[in-house]
Scaffold this motif. Structure first.
Motif, mmCIF file in Angstrom:
data_model
loop_
_atom_site.group_PDB
_atom_site.id
_atom_site.type_symbol
_atom_site.label_atom_id
_atom_site.label_comp_id
_atom_site.label_asym_id
_atom_site.label_seq_id
_atom_site.Cartn_x
_atom_site.Cartn_y
_atom_site.Cartn_z
ATOM 1 N N ARG A 122 10.424 19.531 -9.130
ATOM 2 C CA ARG A 122 9.253 19.147 -8.330
ATOM 3 C C ARG A 122 9.133 17.632 -8.381
ATOM 4 O O ARG A 122 9.065 17.057 -9.466
ATOM 5 C CB ARG A 122 7.960 19.733 -8.899
ATOM 6 N N PHE A 123 9.068 17.007 -7.205
ATOM 7 C CA PHE A 123 8.933 15.539 -7.170
ATOM 8 C C PHE A 123 7.480 15.150 -7.401
ATOM 9 O O PHE A 123 6.569 15.751 -6.847
ATOM 10 C CB PHE A 123 9.403 15.005 -5.818
ATOM 11 N N GLU A 124 7.297 14.107 -8.208
ATOM 12 C CA GLU A 124 5.942 13.610 -8.459
ATOM 13 C C GLU A 124 5.878 12.154 -8.008
ATOM 14 O O GLU A 124 6.493 11.281 -8.653
ATOM 15 C CB GLU A 124 5.679 13.698 -9.965
ATOM 16 N N LEU A 125 5.190 11.922 -6.907
ATOM 17 C CA LEU A 125 5.096 10.544 -6.391
ATOM 18 C C LEU A 125 4.154 9.740 -7.284
ATOM 19 O O LEU A 125 2.969 10.039 -7.394
ATOM 20 C CB LEU A 125 4.574 10.556 -4.945
ATOM 21 N N LYS A 126 4.714 8.682 -7.918
ATOM 22 C CA LYS A 126 3.892 7.884 -8.837
ATOM 23 C C LYS A 126 3.195 6.748 -8.092
ATOM 24 O O LYS A 126 2.211 6.199 -8.565
ATOM 25 C CB LYS A 126 4.777 7.286 -9.942
ATOM 26 N N GLY A 127 3.759 6.370 -6.954
ATOM 27 C CA GLY A 127 3.179 5.248 -6.206
ATOM 28 C C GLY A 127 4.259 4.590 -5.357
ATOM 29 O O GLY A 127 5.433 4.958 -5.446
ATOM 30 N N THR A 128 3.830 3.654 -4.523
ATOM 31 C CA THR A 128 4.783 2.910 -3.690
ATOM 32 C C THR A 128 4.401 1.444 -3.726
ATOM 33 O O THR A 128 3.243 1.097 -3.480
ATOM 34 C CB THR A 128 4.724 3.417 -2.231
ATOM 35 N N LEU A 129 5.374 0.600 -4.038
ATOM 36 C CA LEU A 129 5.121 -0.847 -4.106
ATOM 37 C C LEU A 129 6.189 -1.571 -3.309
ATOM 38 O O LEU A 129 7.367 -1.224 -3.400
ATOM 39 C CB LEU A 129 5.199 -1.318 -5.562
ATOM 40 N N ALA A 130 5.778 -2.547 -2.527
ATOM 41 C CA ALA A 130 6.761 -3.328 -1.772
ATOM 42 C C ALA A 130 6.489 -4.805 -1.995
ATOM 43 O O ALA A 130 5.348 -5.265 -1.839
ATOM 44 C CB ALA A 130 6.662 -3.007 -0.283
ATOM 45 N N SER A 131 7.525 -5.544 -2.361
ATOM 46 C CA SER A 131 7.322 -6.978 -2.615
ATOM 47 C C SER A 131 7.317 -7.750 -1.306
ATOM 48 O O SER A 131 7.929 -7.333 -0.313
ATOM 49 C CB SER A 131 8.407 -7.505 -3.553
ATOM 50 N N LEU A 132 6.616 -8.872 -1.325
ATOM 51 C CA LEU A 132 6.598 -9.774 -0.156
ATOM 52 C C LEU A 132 7.114 -11.144 -0.585
ATOM 53 O O LEU A 132 6.707 -12.163 -0.059
ATOM 54 C CB LEU A 132 5.155 -9.910 0.374
ATOM 55 N N GLY A 133 7.984 -11.145 -1.574
ATOM 56 C CA GLY A 133 8.502 -12.397 -2.107
ATOM 57 C C GLY A 133 7.910 -12.649 -3.478
ATOM 58 O O GLY A 133 7.287 -11.773 -4.077
ATOM 59 N N ARG A 134 8.156 -13.889 -3.981
ATOM 60 C CA ARG A 134 7.660 -14.231 -5.324
ATOM 61 C C ARG A 134 6.146 -14.147 -5.391
ATOM 62 O O ARG A 134 5.454 -14.738 -4.565
ATOM 63 C CB ARG A 134 8.023 -15.672 -5.688
ATOM 64 N N GLY A 135 5.632 -13.407 -6.330
ATOM 65 C CA GLY A 135 4.188 -13.420 -6.586
ATOM 66 C C GLY A 135 3.342 -12.671 -5.581
ATOM 67 O O GLY A 135 2.117 -12.721 -5.658
ATOM 68 N N ALA A 136 3.942 -11.966 -4.630
ATOM 69 C CA ALA A 136 3.120 -11.213 -3.681
ATOM 70 C C ALA A 136 3.746 -9.846 -3.431
ATOM 71 O O ALA A 136 4.975 -9.702 -3.414
ATOM 72 C CB ALA A 136 2.978 -11.968 -2.369
ATOM 73 N N ALA A 137 2.886 -8.870 -3.240
ATOM 74 C CA ALA A 137 3.365 -7.501 -2.962
ATOM 75 C C ALA A 137 2.183 -6.685 -2.446
ATOM 76 O O ALA A 137 1.038 -7.148 -2.457
ATOM 77 C CB ALA A 137 3.934 -6.874 -4.238
ATOM 78 N N ILE A 138 2.505 -5.490 -1.966
ATOM 79 C CA ILE A 138 1.460 -4.539 -1.594
ATOM 80 C C ILE A 138 1.846 -3.191 -2.197
ATOM 81 O O ILE A 138 3.025 -2.972 -2.494
ATOM 82 C CB ILE A 138 1.334 -4.372 -0.049
ATOM 83 N N GLY A 139 0.875 -2.318 -2.345
ATOM 84 C CA GLY A 139 1.259 -1.005 -2.852
ATOM 85 C C GLY A 139 0.096 -0.061 -3.057
ATOM 86 O O GLY A 139 -1.070 -0.460 -2.959
ATOM 87 N N ILE A 140 0.459 1.187 -3.313
ATOM 88 C CA ILE A 140 -0.533 2.207 -3.663
ATOM 89 C C ILE A 140 -0.054 2.871 -4.945
ATOM 90 O O ILE A 140 1.087 3.344 -5.014
ATOM 91 C CB ILE A 140 -0.650 3.301 -2.574
ATOM 92 N N VAL A 141 -0.901 2.875 -5.946
ATOM 93 C CA VAL A 141 -0.574 3.574 -7.182
ATOM 94 C C VAL A 141 -1.712 4.556 -7.439
ATOM 95 O O VAL A 141 -2.860 4.142 -7.561
ATOM 96 C CB VAL A 141 -0.398 2.584 -8.351
ATOM 97 N N GLY A 142 -1.387 5.842 -7.487
ATOM 98 C CA GLY A 142 -2.443 6.855 -7.487
ATOM 99 C C GLY A 142 -3.174 6.735 -6.156
ATOM 100 O O GLY A 142 -2.557 6.759 -5.103
ATOM 101 N N LYS A 143 -4.509 6.525 -6.235
ATOM 102 C CA LYS A 143 -5.247 6.340 -4.983
ATOM 103 C C LYS A 143 -5.625 4.875 -4.781
ATOM 104 O O LYS A 143 -6.295 4.510 -3.822
ATOM 105 C CB LYS A 143 -6.506 7.203 -5.012
ATOM 106 N N LYS A 144 -5.182 4.022 -5.707
ATOM 107 C CA LYS A 144 -5.619 2.627 -5.686
ATOM 108 C C LYS A 144 -4.669 1.761 -4.861
ATOM 109 O O LYS A 144 -3.456 1.806 -5.049
ATOM 110 C CB LYS A 144 -5.661 2.122 -7.131
#
Ligand code: FAD
Ligand code: NAD
Length: 397
Positions: A341-363
């Motif tokens: 069973r796959f458990e999605l822990k979150g998704t994070l994508a970098s936008l270069g040094r020091g910047a990124a976006i993501g969802i971890v849990g519901k946050k």
């Protein structure tokens, strides 16, 4: 009778996690485990956009297999797999003799999806492996070095086209916005003479992802000079650039294609049923109809409860590898396998040094905190592979 033979193909996320799990728990007299990989190292695919842009040395995305494999328990063969023969239970190699198996674990990753677009394979570059990204970096630096040295001076800007604004495209563009100002300074090129165009077929960047996070990413990147062309499929790629739907041409000497991936062709060639090259595996990660062929990583296809396919990710491949190692041990010891069973822990994508976006849990996460978590994920991967020693080695680089 000899020991059961387990042959693991590919030292990517899925294959290596299977091997690491097996070597931790397997007793020497239980099975013969062989890992086949075309390089003597693992490349950290999730970091490849960084050496591709030249913001990070490629050494950061390379792990010697000597730092991971216990040679007392796992035999390593450096070779290229050319064929999987499921009827005769054999793996064919480019150089060595065919290998027989009792169980095979297929973890050879994905191939670029080009949708048959004319000229892409011949003219575009791909963020696919370490050698490929070194080539992109070299080519880009050559274009900058050449810009003021052209025989015929023209006002034509130096244009980089990135085809596809999925996660790979966005992460790569994020690195480029950091790197380009340095290259401009190094080669005395005004910043406004360099164009960075990210072309996306869908009506939005990062299709399917959270709108607020997508808007943040687009604004962040546009403020740093990225031109997005959404709703605009690339229809052709030539040695002079790309042709968009409707006929518009963008002149470019560097087109990097990040328009998606498909499964490894060897599975289709083995006669196994595939969808875009990926195999819909059963709950034990086996190819349908085969009790001895397991598939992990990008070539496997798993559907969620809403019958939508999970995207191929390192997170998925890692969980599959860890789970499969336990199931193989159960098989060897006469126990029962457990469904995956796959458990999605979150998704994070970098936008270069020091910047990124993501969802971890519901946050939802933006900027520096997201970027820190993304880096922490890389360190965690090194820890999972080679313990604290490997993690510290990579952190010190
Ligand atoms: P891979 O990791 O691709 O490994 C395949 C291995 O097989 C390689 O070692 C290769 O050399 C070897 N191989 C291939 N063909 C042969 C052959 N014929 N013979 C011998 N050896 C062979 N996912 C996330 O979850 N999080 C992220 O942040 C993330 N970031 C990414 C960033 C980028 C730039 C890219 C391109 C992808 C990213 N992904 C991310 C997706 C993730 O990297 C893949 O899903 C993951 O690498 C798949 O793992 P795998 O085990 O299937 O194969
Ligand atoms: P993708 O399929 O996620 O994105 C490809 C993009 O290219 C899509 O937005 C698609 O609409 C676009 N496209 C397709 N044809 C086009 C055309 N003709 N012209 C212009 N645009 C076109 O592929 P990817 O970004 O390479 O990612 C591959 C996998 O790796 C995905 O599962 C992704 O989730 C995963 N990944 C994850 C991360 C992360 O979690 N940080 C980073 C990179 C990749």
């Amino acid at each position: 009778m000899g020991l059961p033979k387990i042959v693991v193909l590919g030292a990517g996320y899925g294959g290596l996690m299977t091997v690491v799990g097996l070597q931790k728990q397997l007793n020497m007299a239980e099975a013969e485990v062989t890992l086949v990989n075309q390089n003597p190292y693992h490349y950290v695919t999730t970091k490849l956009h960084e050496p591709a842009a030249g913001t990070l040395d490629s050494e950061h995305a390379r792990v010697s297999l000597d730092d991971v494999i216990n040679r007392d328990k796992v035999k390593f063969i450096q070779d290229r797999v050319t064929k999987l023969d499921v009827e005769n239970k054999q793996v064919h190699l480019e150089e060595g003799e065919p290998l027989s198996y009792d169980y095979v674990v297929f973890g050879l990753g994905s191939a670029p999806e080009t949708f048959g677009i004319k000229g892409l394979l011949e003219n575009a570059y791909f963020i696919r492996n370490l050698d490929g990204v070194r080539l992109i970096r070299e080519h880009m630096e050559h274009l900058f070095a050449q810009y003021n040295n052209r025989e015929e001076k023209s006002d034509e800007p130096l244009t980089i086209v990135v085809g596809g604004a999925g996660f790979t495209g966005i992460e790569y563009v994020g690195e480029l916005v950091d790197r380009i100002p340095h290259l401009c300074k190094q080669f005395d090129i005004p910043r406004d003479k360099v164009r960075l165009v990210n072309v996306e077929a869908a009506p939005t960047v990062l299709p399917g992802f959270d709108k607020e996070l997508v808007d943040y990413a687009v604004q962040y990147l546009e403020e740093r000079g990225v031109e997005f062309r959404i709703n605009t499929p690339i229809e052709e790629c030539t040695s002079e650039g790309v042709v968009l739907k409707g006929g518009e041409k963008i002149q470019s000497s560097l087109v990097v294609w990040t328009g998606g991936v498909r499964g490894n062709a060897l599975l289709e060639e083995a006669g196994i049923e595939t969808m875009r090259g990926r195999v819909k595996v059963d709950e034990y990660l086996r190819a349908p109809g085969y009790e001895d062929v397991f598939i992990v990583g990008d070539s496997s296809l798993i559907f969620n409860e809403e019958e939508r396919p999970y995207p191929p990710t390192a997170q998925m491949a890692t969980q599959q590898g860890q789970h499969l190692a336990k199931n193989l041990l159960a098989l060897l010891r006469g126990g029962e396998m457990k469904p995956f069973r796959f458990e999605l822990k979150g998704t994070l994508a970098s936008l270069g040094r020091g910047a990124a976006i993501g969802i971890v849990g519901k946050k939802k996460l933006f900027g520096k905190p997201a970027s820190f978590l993304k880096r922490a994920n890389d360190w965690r991967w090194f820890f999972q592979l080679g313990g604290i020693g490997l993690m510290m080695k990579k952190m010190k680089l």
